[in-house]
Write an enzyme that holds these catalytic residues in place. Structure first.
Site, PDB file in Angstrom:
ATOM      1  N   CYS A  49      -5.917   6.693  60.087  1.00 32.08           N
ATOM      2  CA  CYS A  49      -5.339   8.003  60.417  1.00 32.08           C
ATOM      3  C   CYS A  49      -4.447   7.878  61.655  1.00 32.08           C
ATOM      4  O   CYS A  49      -4.914   7.503  62.742  1.00 32.08           O
ATOM      5  CB  CYS A  49      -6.446   9.026  60.661  1.00 32.08           C
ATOM      6  N   ASN A 108       0.383  23.104  57.731  1.00 32.90           N
ATOM      7  CA  ASN A 108       0.620  22.686  56.351  1.00 32.90           C
ATOM      8  C   ASN A 108      -0.686  22.115  55.804  1.00 32.90           C
ATOM      9  O   ASN A 108      -1.323  21.293  56.475  1.00 32.90           O
ATOM     10  CB  ASN A 108       1.722  21.627  56.280  1.00 32.90           C
ATOM     11  N   HIS A 126      -4.758  14.875  58.930  1.00 31.13           N
ATOM     12  CA  HIS A 126      -5.621  15.183  60.079  1.00 31.13           C
ATOM     13  C   HIS A 126      -5.163  16.562  60.526  1.00 31.13           C
ATOM     14  O   HIS A 126      -3.976  16.748  60.872  1.00 31.13           O
ATOM     15  CB  HIS A 126      -5.433  14.132  61.182  1.00 31.13           C
ATOM     16  N   HIS A 159      -3.732  19.723  61.938  1.00 27.70           N
ATOM     17  CA  HIS A 159      -2.851  19.920  63.090  1.00 27.70           C
ATOM     18  C   HIS A 159      -2.079  21.221  62.936  1.00 27.70           C
ATOM     19  O   HIS A 159      -1.824  21.667  61.822  1.00 27.70           O
ATOM     20  CB  HIS A 159      -1.879  18.740  63.261  1.00 27.70           C
TER      21      HIS A 159
END
Ligand code: DGP
Length: 113
Positions: A4, A86, A97, A99
């Site tokens: 990630c 999104n 991850h 955000h």
């Protein structure tokens, strides 16, 4: 999550331009800015996306939203801004991850799509 990108930014193995950090969250400038100010807020805990927010992990989301106004002011966003998340493929989430995009520094378009 070894693969990630944002976990690597959080652990410092990938550099970033940090604007805010505490024990729960990190905020840093987006590498591909879509506005004069474009900052990403991420939880340090790996949560894949908004679809994975639960009663157990939701407090970090509230924490992010309590820190956004101060960061926005510190970056000169005195006339408003936009916060975007999104989620998933249809939402065009490219980094898996959780955000939140903070965008501002100009008059943004009203269209959301
Ligand atoms: P999204 O499409 O919502 O998943 O947004 C991901 C954002 O992450 C995108 O605007 C570009 C940004 N980004 C991707 N890789 C990096 C990176 O290595 N560093 C920084 N600062 N931003 C990144």
């Amino acid at each position: 999550m070894n693969d990630c990108i944002f976990c690597k930014i959080i652990d410092g193995s990938i550099p970033s331009k940090k604007v805010y950090e505490d024990e729960q969250i990190l905020a840093f400038h987006d590498v591909q800015p879509q506005a004069p100010v474009h900052v990403l807020f991420v939880p340090k805990e790996h949560i894949c996306c908004a679809d994975a927010i639960t009663e157990e992990n939701a407090s970090v989301v509230a924490h992010i939203f309590t820190k956004i106004p101060g960061v926005a002011k510190s970056l000169g966003l005195v006339n408003g801004y936009r916060i975007i998340n999104n989620c998933g493929d249809d939402g065009c989430q490219s980094v898996k991850h959780l955000h939140f995009h903070l965008l501002g520094g100009k008059q943004l378009r009203a269209e959301m799509d």
